[in-house]
Enzyme design. Structure first.
Site, PDB file in Angstrom:
ATOM      1  N   TYR A 184      -5.990   5.784  -7.234  1.00  0.00           N
ATOM      2  CA  TYR A 184      -5.014   5.490  -8.375  1.00  0.00           C
ATOM      3  C   TYR A 184      -6.060   4.357  -9.281  1.00  0.00           C
ATOM      4  O   TYR A 184      -6.911   4.555  -8.661  1.00  0.00           O
ATOM      5  CB  TYR A 184      -4.017   4.119  -8.318  1.00  0.00           C
ATOM      6  CG  TYR A 184      -4.382   2.705  -7.760  1.00  0.00           C
ATOM      7  CD1 TYR A 184      -4.390   2.091  -8.958  1.00  0.00           C
ATOM      8  CD2 TYR A 184      -5.105   2.504  -6.562  1.00  0.00           C
ATOM      9  CE1 TYR A 184      -5.598   1.295  -8.851  1.00  0.00           C
ATOM     10  CE2 TYR A 184      -5.908   0.617  -6.523  1.00  0.00           C
ATOM     11  CZ  TYR A 184      -5.862  -0.418  -7.820  1.00  0.00           C
ATOM     12  OH  TYR A 184      -6.535  -0.763  -7.303  1.00  0.00           O
ATOM     13  N   TYR A 212      -3.392  -1.813   1.453  1.00  0.00           N
ATOM     14  CA  TYR A 212      -4.122  -0.339   0.550  1.00  0.00           C
ATOM     15  C   TYR A 212      -5.471  -0.221   1.598  1.00  0.00           C
ATOM     16  O   TYR A 212      -6.302  -0.987   1.796  1.00  0.00           O
ATOM     17  CB  TYR A 212      -4.532  -0.810  -0.684  1.00  0.00           C
ATOM     18  CG  TYR A 212      -4.846   0.975  -1.151  1.00  0.00           C
ATOM     19  CD1 TYR A 212      -4.274   1.768  -1.111  1.00  0.00           C
ATOM     20  CD2 TYR A 212      -5.769   0.564  -2.020  1.00  0.00           C
ATOM     21  CE1 TYR A 212      -4.247   3.170  -1.667  1.00  0.00           C
ATOM     22  CE2 TYR A 212      -6.408   1.806  -3.370  1.00  0.00           C
ATOM     23  CZ  TYR A 212      -5.859   3.338  -2.547  1.00  0.00           C
ATOM     24  OH  TYR A 212      -6.057   4.200  -2.864  1.00  0.00           O
ATOM     25  N   ASN A 219      -7.577   2.357   0.725  1.00  0.00           N
ATOM     26  CA  ASN A 219      -8.413   2.568   0.493  1.00  0.00           C
ATOM     27  C   ASN A 219      -9.607   1.163  -0.044  1.00  0.00           C
ATOM     28  O   ASN A 219     -10.370   1.014   0.067  1.00  0.00           O
ATOM     29  CB  ASN A 219      -8.439   3.141  -0.641  1.00  0.00           C
ATOM     30  CG  ASN A 219      -8.563   5.216  -0.498  1.00  0.00           C
ATOM     31  OD1 ASN A 219      -8.848   5.602   0.777  1.00  0.00           O
ATOM     32  ND2 ASN A 219      -7.976   5.107  -1.490  1.00  0.00           N
ATOM     33  N   TYR A 220      -8.559  -0.329   0.291  1.00  0.00           N
ATOM     34  CA  TYR A 220      -9.643  -0.992   0.934  1.00  0.00           C
ATOM     35  C   TYR A 220     -10.030  -1.889   1.910  1.00  0.00           C
ATOM     36  O   TYR A 220      -9.091  -2.792   2.130  1.00  0.00           O
ATOM     37  CB  TYR A 220      -8.788  -2.102  -1.021  1.00  0.00           C
ATOM     38  CG  TYR A 220      -8.840  -1.974  -2.050  1.00  0.00           C
ATOM     39  CD1 TYR A 220      -9.422  -0.959  -2.831  1.00  0.00           C
ATOM     40  CD2 TYR A 220      -7.674  -2.946  -2.860  1.00  0.00           C
ATOM     41  CE1 TYR A 220     -10.048  -0.542  -3.900  1.00  0.00           C
ATOM     42  CE2 TYR A 220      -8.048  -2.013  -4.035  1.00  0.00           C
ATOM     43  CZ  TYR A 220      -8.425  -1.164  -4.700  1.00  0.00           C
ATOM     44  OH  TYR A 220      -9.161  -0.582  -6.178  1.00  0.00           O
ATOM     45  N   ARG A 221     -10.273  -1.207   2.394  1.00  0.00           N
ATOM     46  CA  ARG A 221     -10.419  -1.478   3.609  1.00  0.00           C
ATOM     47  C   ARG A 221     -10.105  -2.906   4.322  1.00  0.00           C
ATOM     48  O   ARG A 221     -11.544  -3.131   3.670  1.00  0.00           O
ATOM     49  CB  ARG A 221     -11.151   0.298   4.509  1.00  0.00           C
ATOM     50  CG  ARG A 221     -11.559  -0.564   5.898  1.00  0.00           C
ATOM     51  CD  ARG A 221     -10.852   0.626   6.907  1.00  0.00           C
ATOM     52  NE  ARG A 221     -11.271   1.747   6.498  1.00  0.00           N
ATOM     53  CZ  ARG A 221     -10.683   3.199   7.740  1.00  0.00           C
ATOM     54  NH1 ARG A 221      -9.153   2.854   7.741  1.00  0.00           N
ATOM     55  NH2 ARG A 221     -10.285   4.329   7.174  1.00  0.00           N
TER      56      ARG A 221
END
Length: 536
Positions: A186, A472, A474-476
């Site tokens: 995003y 989220y 992608n924010y592992r």
């Protein structure tokens, strides 16, 4: 589509998959021989294979590491492959299975927990840095972008072809397209056009059998899974076909700062109640961090209101005066520019910077150690909740940390939560990223910062999504749960899986069971198959 040929004529695919054995001491040597003898490698693979004795090994490994926490990791790949063509990827997948090595796939190296280049078992890194071609079709408003390209390279290439087309991806130009899109992705056009993954119309992936598949041949379920479910659980994504979106020739940006003494808490409170309802062409996110007060010189908290408006300033100012007068935006705060100019602005480059900087694959401000976490918010955080946040930012560990709120609404509310694996849609008013950076070396320094962000995260639990507390992909964040090295049950993986994917986790596991039943493509947070197979 490519298939295995006579090289494995005596071994069926089924036998190959079910004969996996743990890596032996000489497995990487056998793996290398397998690669070099793979019959479909019409382009020699030897020049893109790096073992630990190769003089270029360290530089190839380090070039895409984006987090200093993993720069000197003791767990390093036994081999790095930087494929030039698809057959190199196919050979690596087949030979790694044959000789008991795991695969980690790297497109930009931004995995927050380093999972694209760190593992606790013998493994191979497939680094897609040389698979990065981009073809823009202006007439049809589409582009094919290979997975090793960065967002900066994609944005730059689009801007060279058109001034009125863009793509709704992230802010950081060095992020790799492969992982970014497969996890959702995003940026500042999220309210107008949704996620990067929402704008994918085709893809190419190499599966566990070494087959190159597109949307038609992979089938509806796998195509669904890789658009937000994380491609690394299902194969190696080679390329995305994306839909380019219309952007005005002139857009407006601003970055307005307000401290606590300037009523930042009250302005944030108003933002919480309205930002998701603003015109979908307007996205205003907030970045909160500590600064020295210009009035007293003491520490205070500053909220930066950063915005992209897909239109002219003459339309934005009256809209803001009506919808968000508390911010006090004036024309002098705003700058009109092209869409590609806004990419540079949001990435922190100075005004007038050449767009050529987007082709740089290394971060302009250098590397840091960092740790991050994420949340979703469904109801406004009350004043008492916000006021409880500020003391965390006064602590020494927060010197280079911040909290960021990104609004939802618009297109994000129009897409069903089951349309892609990314389930965080309607009901969420904004998303939070917590992140802390540091340059000081050593375990003590790292533990101080990690403890700080964990305490902050524990504090906000009362104010964010629940049952589950969402996160989220992608924010592992490995704090929320991890898989075993070998067999991981669906129940165990659900601890973290439902936080990332909600009820879509069930379907993701069913897809995994069909396309990779032996769980070859796995990591600490990969989707597990439903069947009880695998090394224990």
């Amino acid at each position: 589509m490519k298939h295995l040929c006579s090289y494995f004529c005596a071994i069926t695919i089924t036998a190959l998959l079910f004969s996996l054995t743990p890596a032996s001491a000489d497995s990487h040597e056998n793996f290398l021989q397998c690669l070099y003898n793979y019959p479909e490698n019409t382009t020699s693979i030897s020049s893109v294979v790096y073992t630990q004795t190769n003089s270029s090994y360290t530089s190839v490994l380090d070039v895409s590491i984006q987090n200093l926490r993993f720069f000197n990791a003791t767990s390093k790949p036994v081999v790095i492959v930087t494929p030039l063509v698809v057959s190199h990827i196919q050979a690596t997948i087949i030979c790694a299975q044959r000789h008991g090595l795991q695969i980690r796939t790297r497109s930009g190296g931004h995995d927050y927990e380093g999972l694209s280049y760190v593992a606790g078992v013998p493994f191979v890194v497939v680094d897609l840095i040389k698979i990065r071609e981009i073809e823009v079709d202006v007439e049809n408003s589409t582009a094919w972008v290979q997975a090793g390209a960065t967002l900066g390279e994609l944005y730059y290439t689009i801007s060279q072809k058109s001034k009125t087309l863009g793509f709704p991806g992230g802010v950081c130009p060095t992020v790799g397209v492969g992982g970014h899109i497969s996890g959702g992705g995003y940026g500042f056009m999220i309210r107008k056009y949704g996620l990067a993954a929402d704008n994918v119309i085709d893809a190419k992936i190499v599966d566990v059998n070494g087959n190159l598949l597109d949307k038609e041949t992979m089938g509806e379920d796998l195509f669904w899974a890789i658009r937000g479910g994380g491609g690394a659980s299902f194969g190696i994504v080679v390329a995305w076909k994306i839909k380019l979106v219309p952007v005005p020739s002139t857009v407006t940006v601003f970055r307005v700062r307000r401290t606590l003494e300037e009523n930042a808490t009250g302005i944030i409170q108003k933002w919480q109640r309205g930002a998701n309802k603003f015109n979908e062409s307007l996205t205003i996110r907030i970045k909160m961090e500590r600064v020295n007060s210009s009035k007293s010189g003491n520490l205070t908290v500053e909220a930066q209101f950063e915005s992209l408006y897909l239109g002219r300033v003459d339309d934005l100012i009256p809209y803001m005066q009506k919808s968000f007068p508390e911010l006090g935006l004036v024309r002098e705060d705003c700058t009109e520019m092209s869409w590609i100019g806004s990419i540079l602005f949001m990435a922190g480059f100075p005004n007038g910077q050449s767009t050529d900087v987007l082709l740089n694959r290394t971060q302009s401000d250098g590397l840091f150690f960092f740790k991050a976490k994420s949340d979703y918010v469904r109801d406004p955080i009350p004043d008492v909740g916000l006021e409880g946040l500020w003391p965390f930012l006064y602590e020494d560990e927060a010197k280079d940390g911040y909290i960021q709120f990104t609004p939802y609404g618009g297109r994000m509310y129009e897409i069903s939560e089951s349309e892609t694996p990314f389930a965080h849609r309607s009901g969420n008013i904004f998303h939070i990223q917590y992140i802390v950076f540091w340059r000081e070396k050593g375990d003590v320094a790292a533990q101080r910062r990690v403890n700080w962000i964990r305490r902050l995260y524990n504090y906000t639990e009362a104010y964010v999504s629940k049952s589950p507390r969402s996160a989220y992909l992608n924010y592992r964040d490995l704090d929320i749960g991890v898989n075993n090295d070998g067999y991981t049950s669906f129940s165990q993986a659900s601890i973290w899986g439902f936080k990332y994917f909600g009820n879509n986790f069930n379907r993701l596991a069913r897809v995994k069971t069909r396309v990779d039943p032996r769980n070859f493509f796995r990591n600490e947070q990969s989707i597990p198959p439903l069947i009880s197979q695998g090394r224990k």
